[in-house]
Design an enzyme around this catalytic site. Structure first.
Site, mmCIF file in Angstrom:
data_model
loop_
_atom_site.group_PDB
_atom_site.id
_atom_site.type_symbol
_atom_site.label_atom_id
_atom_site.label_comp_id
_atom_site.label_asym_id
_atom_site.label_seq_id
_atom_site.Cartn_x
_atom_site.Cartn_y
_atom_site.Cartn_z
ATOM 1 C CB SER A 75 -0.769 -0.022 1.185
ATOM 2 O OG SER A 75 -1.385 1.250 1.482
ATOM 3 C CE1 TYR B 165 -6.126 4.248 -1.710
ATOM 4 C CE2 TYR B 165 -4.632 4.286 0.015
ATOM 5 C CZ TYR B 165 -5.718 3.851 -0.349
ATOM 6 O OH TYR B 165 -6.868 2.954 0.239
ATOM 7 C CB THR C 98 -6.917 2.384 -4.799
ATOM 8 O OG1 THR C 98 -5.997 1.197 -4.727
ATOM 9 C CG2 THR C 98 -8.122 2.091 -3.867
ATOM 10 C CE LYS D 23 -7.060 -3.181 -3.843
ATOM 11 N NZ LYS D 23 -7.949 -2.518 -2.886
ATOM 12 C CG HIS E 275 -11.045 0.061 -0.208
ATOM 13 N ND1 HIS E 275 -9.999 0.650 -1.149
ATOM 14 C CD2 HIS E 275 -10.049 0.058 0.899
ATOM 15 C CE1 HIS E 275 -9.109 1.162 -0.601
ATOM 16 N NE2 HIS E 275 -8.992 0.804 0.804
HETATM 17 C C1 LIG Z 1 -7.805 -2.245 7.297
HETATM 18 C C2 LIG Z 1 -7.458 -2.149 5.609
HETATM 19 C C3 LIG Z 1 -6.535 -1.457 5.098
HETATM 20 C C4 LIG Z 1 -6.812 -1.193 3.638
HETATM 21 N N1 LIG Z 1 -5.636 -0.527 3.037
HETATM 22 C C5 LIG Z 1 -5.863 -0.495 1.582
HETATM 23 C C6 LIG Z 1 -4.750 0.213 0.919
HETATM 24 O O1 LIG Z 1 -4.056 0.923 1.617
HETATM 25 N N2 LIG Z 1 -5.097 0.450 -0.436
HETATM 26 C C7 LIG Z 1 -5.748 -0.177 -0.911
HETATM 27 O O2 LIG Z 1 -5.991 -0.390 -2.419
HETATM 28 N N3 LIG Z 1 -6.787 -1.100 -0.551
HETATM 29 C C8 LIG Z 1 -6.849 -1.148 1.022
HETATM 30 N N4 LIG Z 1 -7.397 -2.084 1.361
HETATM 31 C C9 LIG Z 1 -8.439 -2.753 0.539
HETATM 32 C C10 LIG Z 1 -7.771 -4.260 0.514
HETATM 33 O O3 LIG Z 1 -6.791 -4.169 -0.674
HETATM 34 C C11 LIG Z 1 -8.843 -5.412 -0.223
HETATM 35 O O4 LIG Z 1 -9.514 -4.948 -1.158
HETATM 36 C C12 LIG Z 1 -9.818 -5.837 0.873
HETATM 37 O O5 LIG Z 1 -9.381 -5.820 2.156
HETATM 38 C C13 LIG Z 1 -10.471 -7.236 0.398
HETATM 39 O O6 LIG Z 1 -11.515 -7.528 1.228
HETATM 40 P P1 LIG Z 1 -11.336 -8.619 2.482
HETATM 41 O O7 LIG Z 1 -10.708 -7.744 3.844
HETATM 42 O O8 LIG Z 1 -12.750 -8.855 2.768
HETATM 43 O O9 LIG Z 1 -10.430 -9.656 2.167
HETATM 44 C C14 LIG Z 1 -7.577 -2.239 2.803
HETATM 45 C C15 LIG Z 1 -8.436 -2.831 3.843
HETATM 46 C C16 LIG Z 1 -8.432 -3.248 4.888
HETATM 47 C C17 LIG Z 1 -9.367 -3.873 5.720
#
Ligand SMILES: Cc1cc2nc3c(=O)[nH]c(=O)nc-3n(C[C@H](O)[C@H](O)[C@H](O)COP(=O)(O)O)c2cc1C
Length: 425
Positions: free
Chosen positions: A164, A187, A213, A298, A322
């Site tokens: 990330s 981002y 994203t 994404k 997300h």
């Molecule tokens: C705590 C947290 C932080 C996340 N941070 C990012 C991020 O910095 N960038 C991003 O593109 N997606 C981020 N995501 C989304 C994840 O990449 C992913 O799309 C998502 O967690 C998938 O769903 P799941 O948690 O049910 O497996 C984040 C998700 C969570 C839960």
């Protein structure tokens, strides 16, 4: 079988009672009775239940859910809120899970499945599994080693990892810990000059691809995060100069907080050219022109946007909401996947993420046509529970379940898994 609350209470009491040992009974009997309840397991809701079910080592886990209560106990409550939260009432987190229930499997028999090939190629690099370690910010909020532990686990198990922008580890250190290429999740910054320098830095570090994203460009309302932060007795501003989270704002960041976000520091802001408005497809063109890395988007969930992405030269897509923390759409990503594939007309590879917790979930996405799938929270449950070992165990469990699903369906390679292997439930 479902269990009424008073019976659950009684069983929980018994499971924790010294009477149990005195009677020579095994606690696991009660744990199993407690587990037989309430439909699909999605998230924690009952403190007593969590305590009754806790595993002591990563090796004891039977499935990825077993890590969640241990992680919850280890992680400060405000940080837990950041991990667990969805948007508004968290309905889209539930929708992501329920989406898998709309598909059932159609296993074929009497096919020799003694040899299995689960490998997939991404832009010329082969991985033994289609399960991707998705980008997830601020991992040192869950474990002191954060993304370093995750990268080491990705190395041991040889998974594709995406780092990330708001990681608490730099892209350079992540690539070193992974011992190989790591993709970078982007981002955009309010100043294009800074975004461009970030892209150049990531490219120089050796990342072969960036995933931009796009699902948070309008912000998101994360109530669970705010509620959990209110329970934390520590002073948020000691670490987060932006203060505690607020309604309607996905994150509050003061620039000075970036000292813990190494991918956000070290850029020249000498001639800031603020972006006008939020990014549009024109931004994608700019991004494509500014790098030789592969560019993925994404957060695409419709056929129209998938088609536009291909027309703008994008190299791949993540079907993602997300993890239910973007808009509260009530729509599972596994439900969006078929229309996104229609939109791409299979011209570019597609990753699906959101709610993947079982090998059969992975199988269903592959049958619908995904090239890979991404996981988020489950590996952080592993990280928060047992560090690197926990992440490795989560990856191992999902892979084992997926392999069984493949073999039981009579499929020997990812290409073998087709629409004929699933049916509407
Ligand atoms: C705590 C947290 C932080 C996340 N941070 C990012 C991020 O910095 N960038 C991003 O593109 N997606 C981020 N995501 C989304 C994840 O990449 C992913 O799309 C998502 O967690 C998938 O769903 P799941 O948690 O049910 O497996 C984040 C998700 C969570 C839960």
């Amino acid at each position: 079988m479902s269990i009424d609350p008073s019976r659950r209470h009684f069983l929980t009491f018994l499971a924790g009672s010294p009477l149990l040992a005195a009677a020579g009974l095994d606690e696991s009997v009660f744990s199993r009775l407690l587990q037989a309840s309430d439909g699909p397991r999605t998230r924690l809701d009952d403190t007593a239940l969590q305590l009754a079910q806790q595993i002591r080592t990563a090796g004891e886990a039977l499935d990825v859910f077993d890590f969640e209560p241990v992680a919850k106990q280890n992680i400060p409550v405000a940080h837990w809120g950041y991990l667990a939260t969805g948007t508004d009432d968290d309905a889209t987190i539930q929708a992501n899970r329920q989406g898998f229930d709309r598909w059932a499997m159609r296993p074929r028999r009497l096919i020799d499945v003694s040899r299995l090939d689960t490998s997939v190629s991404w832009f010329g690099t082969k991985y033994p599994t289609p399960i991707i370690v998705n980008p997830l910010g601020s991992q040192k909020a869950f474990n002191p080693l954060g993304e370093i532990a995750t990268a080491r686990a990705a190395k041991t198990k040889d998974h594709l990892m995406v780092l990330s922008t708001v990681a608490t580890t730099s892209i350079e250190d992540a690539i070193e810990a992974r011992g190989g290429p790591v993709w970078f999740q982007l981002y955009h910054q309010s100043d294009w000059a800074v975004t461009k320098q970030m892209v150049k830095r990531v490219e120089k570090a050796g990342a072969p691809a960036i995933a931009f994203t796009v699902d948070l460009l309008g912000g998101s309302n994360r109530e669970t995060m705010i509620r959990e932060a209110r329970k934390d007795t520590r002073t948020c501003t000691k670490c987060h100069l932006g203060g505690a989270p607020l309604p309607g704002v996905s994150g509050r960041v003061d620039d000075r907080d970036n000292r813990r976000k190494p991918n956000l520091v070290g850029y020249q802001k000498a001639t800031p050219i603020p972006e006008v408005g939020t990014p549009t497809w024109e931004f994608i063109d700019r991004l494509k022109q500014s790098t030789s890395m592969k560019v993925l988007i994404k957060g695409i969930v419709t056929a129209e946007d998938a088609d536009l992405a291909v027309k703008h030269g994008v190299d791949g897509l993540f079907v993602s909401n997300h993890g239910g923390r973007a808009e509260n759409s009530h729509r599972a990503t596994i439900t969006s996947l078929p229309e996104v594939l229609l939109g791409t007309e299979r011209r570019i590879p597609v990753i699906c993420d959101g709610g993947f917790r079982r090998g059969t979930d992975v199988f269903k996405a592959m049958a619908l046509g995904a090239t890979s799938i991404g996981i988020g929270r489950p590996y952080i449950w592993g990280l928060g529970a047992f560090g690197q070992e926990g992440v490795e165990a989560v990856l191992g469990l999902l892979r084992k379940e997926f392999e069984v699903a493949m073999k039981q369906s009579g499929t020997r390679s990812l290409a073998d898994i087709t629409l004929k292997h699933i049916t509407p439930a």
